[in-house]
Design a protein around this motif. Structure first.
Motif, PDB file in Angstrom:
ATOM      1  N   TRP A 150      31.483  20.370   4.115  1.00  0.00           N
ATOM      2  CA  TRP A 150      31.167  20.721   5.086  1.00  0.00           C
ATOM      3  C   TRP A 150      29.188  20.634   4.313  1.00  0.00           C
ATOM      4  O   TRP A 150      28.378  19.728   4.936  1.00  0.00           O
ATOM      5  CB  TRP A 150      31.351  21.749   5.105  1.00  0.00           C
ATOM      6  N   LEU A 151      29.112  20.947   3.672  1.00  0.00           N
ATOM      7  CA  LEU A 151      27.948  21.177   3.087  1.00  0.00           C
ATOM      8  C   LEU A 151      27.494  19.145   2.382  1.00  0.00           C
ATOM      9  O   LEU A 151      25.969  18.978   2.970  1.00  0.00           O
ATOM     10  CB  LEU A 151      27.306  21.361   1.061  1.00  0.00           C
ATOM     11  N   THR A 152      27.849  18.776   2.199  1.00  0.00           N
ATOM     12  CA  THR A 152      27.957  17.099   2.041  1.00  0.00           C
ATOM     13  C   THR A 152      28.161  16.260   3.335  1.00  0.00           C
ATOM     14  O   THR A 152      26.777  15.896   3.467  1.00  0.00           O
ATOM     15  CB  THR A 152      29.276  16.218   1.592  1.00  0.00           C
ATOM     16  N   GLU A 153      28.387  16.734   4.049  1.00  0.00           N
ATOM     17  CA  GLU A 153      28.698  16.074   5.008  1.00  0.00           C
ATOM     18  C   GLU A 153      26.798  16.461   6.417  1.00  0.00           C
ATOM     19  O   GLU A 153      26.143  15.658   7.298  1.00  0.00           O
ATOM     20  CB  GLU A 153      29.739  16.839   6.812  1.00  0.00           C
ATOM     21  N   ILE A 154      26.230  17.402   6.000  1.00  0.00           N
ATOM     22  CA  ILE A 154      25.425  18.497   6.847  1.00  0.00           C
ATOM     23  C   ILE A 154      24.054  17.834   6.108  1.00  0.00           C
ATOM     24  O   ILE A 154      23.216  17.217   5.834  1.00  0.00           O
ATOM     25  CB  ILE A 154      24.884  20.029   6.621  1.00  0.00           C
ATOM     26  N   HIS A 155      23.752  17.507   4.642  1.00  0.00           N
ATOM     27  CA  HIS A 155      23.020  17.521   3.613  1.00  0.00           C
ATOM     28  C   HIS A 155      23.355  16.851   2.498  1.00  0.00           C
ATOM     29  O   HIS A 155      21.900  16.550   1.658  1.00  0.00           O
ATOM     30  CB  HIS A 155      22.333  18.809   2.464  1.00  0.00           C
ATOM     31  N   GLY A 156      24.333  16.058   2.738  1.00  0.00           N
ATOM     32  CA  GLY A 156      24.316  14.448   1.479  1.00  0.00           C
ATOM     33  C   GLY A 156      24.801  15.753   0.476  1.00  0.00           C
ATOM     34  O   GLY A 156      25.341  16.747   0.347  1.00  0.00           O
ATOM     35  N   TRP A 157      25.478  14.363  -0.802  1.00  0.00           N
ATOM     36  CA  TRP A 157      26.525  14.915  -1.986  1.00  0.00           C
ATOM     37  C   TRP A 157      25.720  15.321  -3.103  1.00  0.00           C
ATOM     38  O   TRP A 157      25.963  15.993  -4.128  1.00  0.00           O
ATOM     39  CB  TRP A 157      26.417  13.369  -2.197  1.00  0.00           C
ATOM     40  N   ARG A 158      24.465  15.393  -2.672  1.00  0.00           N
ATOM     41  CA  ARG A 158      23.784  16.379  -3.560  1.00  0.00           C
ATOM     42  C   ARG A 158      23.891  17.674  -3.498  1.00  0.00           C
ATOM     43  O   ARG A 158      23.786  18.461  -5.042  1.00  0.00           O
ATOM     44  CB  ARG A 158      21.576  16.331  -4.346  1.00  0.00           C
ATOM     45  N   ALA A 159      23.580  18.256  -3.132  1.00  0.00           N
ATOM     46  CA  ALA A 159      24.144  20.030  -2.501  1.00  0.00           C
ATOM     47  C   ALA A 159      24.885  20.853  -3.105  1.00  0.00           C
ATOM     48  O   ALA A 159      24.959  22.087  -3.751  1.00  0.00           O
ATOM     49  CB  ALA A 159      23.780  19.811  -0.724  1.00  0.00           C
ATOM     50  N   PRO A 160      26.121  20.026  -2.670  1.00  0.00           N
ATOM     51  CA  PRO A 160      27.108  20.720  -3.559  1.00  0.00           C
ATOM     52  C   PRO A 160      26.860  21.160  -4.987  1.00  0.00           C
ATOM     53  O   PRO A 160      27.298  22.077  -5.660  1.00  0.00           O
ATOM     54  CB  PRO A 160      28.725  20.132  -3.527  1.00  0.00           C
ATOM     55  N   PHE A 161      26.462  19.774  -5.454  1.00  0.00           N
ATOM     56  CA  PHE A 161      25.891  20.208  -6.715  1.00  0.00           C
ATOM     57  C   PHE A 161      25.043  21.385  -7.039  1.00  0.00           C
ATOM     58  O   PHE A 161      25.475  22.314  -8.626  1.00  0.00           O
ATOM     59  CB  PHE A 161      25.971  19.176  -7.594  1.00  0.00           C
ATOM     60  N   ALA A 162      23.482  21.019  -6.669  1.00  0.00           N
ATOM     61  CA  ALA A 162      23.131  22.252  -6.634  1.00  0.00           C
ATOM     62  C   ALA A 162      23.603  23.743  -6.154  1.00  0.00           C
ATOM     63  O   ALA A 162      23.423  24.855  -7.122  1.00  0.00           O
ATOM     64  CB  ALA A 162      21.812  21.965  -5.699  1.00  0.00           C
ATOM     65  N   VAL A 163      23.988  24.044  -5.183  1.00  0.00           N
ATOM     66  CA  VAL A 163      24.284  25.059  -4.786  1.00  0.00           C
ATOM     67  C   VAL A 163      25.717  25.760  -6.010  1.00  0.00           C
ATOM     68  O   VAL A 163      25.666  26.631  -6.642  1.00  0.00           O
ATOM     69  CB  VAL A 163      26.047  25.319  -3.491  1.00  0.00           C
ATOM     70  N   ALA A 164      26.386  24.711  -6.508  1.00  0.00           N
ATOM     71  CA  ALA A 164      27.218  25.163  -7.193  1.00  0.00           C
ATOM     72  C   ALA A 164      26.536  26.008  -9.251  1.00  0.00           C
ATOM     73  O   ALA A 164      27.377  26.928  -9.532  1.00  0.00           O
ATOM     74  CB  ALA A 164      28.433  24.066  -8.134  1.00  0.00           C
ATOM     75  N   SER A 165      25.781  24.988  -9.058  1.00  0.00           N
ATOM     76  CA  SER A 165      24.776  25.637 -10.296  1.00  0.00           C
ATOM     77  C   SER A 165      23.961  26.621 -10.378  1.00  0.00           C
ATOM     78  O   SER A 165      24.061  27.643 -10.925  1.00  0.00           O
ATOM     79  CB  SER A 165      23.313  24.359 -10.669  1.00  0.00           C
ATOM     80  N   VAL A 166      23.369  27.619  -9.227  1.00  0.00           N
ATOM     81  CA  VAL A 166      23.161  28.751  -8.746  1.00  0.00           C
ATOM     82  C   VAL A 166      24.304  29.354  -8.703  1.00  0.00           C
ATOM     83  O   VAL A 166      23.572  30.330  -9.182  1.00  0.00           O
ATOM     84  CB  VAL A 166      23.094  28.693  -6.968  1.00  0.00           C
ATOM     85  N   TRP A 167      24.793  29.454  -8.217  1.00  0.00           N
ATOM     86  CA  TRP A 167      26.291  30.217  -8.775  1.00  0.00           C
ATOM     87  C   TRP A 167      26.851  30.850 -10.040  1.00  0.00           C
ATOM     88  O   TRP A 167      27.291  32.030 -10.609  1.00  0.00           O
ATOM     89  CB  TRP A 167      28.218  29.732  -8.126  1.00  0.00           C
TER      90      TRP A 167
END
Length: 391
Positions: A150-167
């Motif tokens: 879902w994040l990739t479709e809306i914000h591009g492939w970089r977003a999943p890496f960033a969100v996982a890093s915050v967790w």
């Protein structure tokens, strides 16, 4: 107290699965952006596991000089930093470097997550506790299968890496501030490690092999199951959602299976039934219209014995040698996990369809039971040896 500790470790370890799944979820986008083929995507997935080949044993030694809490905190911080590097990368080499750093963090954190639970639950509800712990991995992956897509479709492939890093960063802070070791734990801190006993080497290598092939089959399912469903005409998000059903269900079935094993034993019977179901699930994926049924069977039965298999690690080595034993266990595990995704990706590329990759996953799942039987034979032989000496 031990159940609160287990809850803390579960939530922290979710971040590892969440970070791992980033590559599997954005693989199609990276193929388009950088021209990567399936073998290269498989290599990127496997890079997360590669550091374990070099770091698992040193990580096991480190437990003699650094606290478990500090090592897990550092490992989770590396998971966060590696994800951030991948998110900022402008070329595949940068993404790969981030994956390697994240993988190094997972080696350290993963080893001591397991040790912490073994320390707290040794001799009581160990299969149940290990089941709960290992279910944090598919929980994070299931979050990623849907959330990262879902994040990739809306914000591009970089977003999943960033969100996982915050967790992962928040998890590092939580473990560092809240974790406490159990009272009366045998400690070898500051002493020289004498190594494992001869029979412990065989036991821990068998345990690591069983855990490695079990997880390698799971990763093949996660990585190439959606491609199989897409080849049958299903949309990308729908395929990811169907495959994620198995991961969500195994969170519940794993805990139930651990309870059954702790109460009634019959571990080899459980493994025989469950691994047969896992193999059947992968074969069902090849048949049009059976994707959801395959995912239900996979999650409810096929992946249920994860904690039963992981509990072998705690049974293989005495507490005073457990940190080093976990290093050997994870070295074996990472060797299998590093090699498996590229092999599956290469098989996919050779045929142009995911069928051969799925068959490869089924084949490695089938190895779990014979390896577990060898473990039991070695364990029985080691228990009988002192009796012979005193006879």
């Amino acid at each position: 107290m031990r159940w609160r500790i287990l809850a803390l470790l579960f939530l922290a370890r979710v971040g590892a699965g969440f970070q791992f799944q980033t590559m599997g979820s954005v693989g199609t986008e990276l193929s388009g952006a950088f021209g990567l083929d399936n073998a290269e995507i498989g290599l990127m997935i496997g890079l997360f596991m590669a550091p374990g080949l070099l770091l698992a044993l040193p990580a096991g030694f480190s437990g003699r000089f650094v606290s478990d809490r500090m090592l897990v905190g550092l490992g989770l911080a590396a998971l966060a930093l590696g994800g951030a590097i991948s998110a900022l990368a402008t070329a595949p080499v940068g993404i790969g470097a981030g994956r390697v750093l994240s993988g190094a963090g997972f080696v350290i954190a993963g080893l001591y997550f397991t040790k912490m639970v073994a320390d707290w639950f040794e001799g009581r509800e160990i299969a149940t506790a290990m089941s709960v712990l290992v279910m944090s991995w598919p929980f994070g992956i299931a979050m990623g299968q849907v959330g990262h897509t879902w994040l990739t479709e809306i914000h591009g492939w970089r977003a999943p890496f960033a969100v996982a890093s915050v967790w992962c960063a928040l998890a590092a802070l939580a473990v560092f501030t809240l974790y406490r070791p159990p009272n009366g734990l045998p400690s070898g801190a500051g002493t020289w490690i004498k190594g494992l006993l001869p029979h412990e080497w065989g036991l821990v290598v068998c345990a690591g092999t069983a855990w490695g092939v079990f997880n390698a089959g799971y990763v093949v399912y996660l990585s190439f199951g959606p491609s199989m469903l897409e080849a049958q005409g299903m949309g990308t998000l729908a395929a990811a959602s169907v495959i994620s059903v198995g991961s969500w269900l195994m969170i519940l079935s794993g805990a139930v299976c651990g309870q059954i094993a702790d109460r009634f034993g019959r571990r080899e019977t459980i493994l025989a039934i469950c691994t047969a179901a896992a193999v059947l699930s992968l074969l069902l994926l090849k048949m049009p219209g059976t994707g959801l049924a395959a995912s239900l069977l996979f999650g409810l039965v096929g992946m249920a014995p994860a904690g039963v298999i992981m509990a072998l690690a705690g049974q293989a080595v005495a507490p005073e040698r457990r940190a080093f034993g976990m290093g050997v266990f994870f070295t074996t595990y990472y060797a299998i996990m590093t090699a498996s995704p590229p092999i599956a990706g290469w098989l996919f590329d050779q045929n142009g369809v995911p069928d051969s990759a799925i068959l490869f996953g089924a084949a490695i799942f089938a190895l779990v039971l014979p390896v577990a039987i060898i473990f039991r034979m070695l364990k029985t032989g080691a228990a009988a040896e002192p009796l012979k000496e005193t006879a």
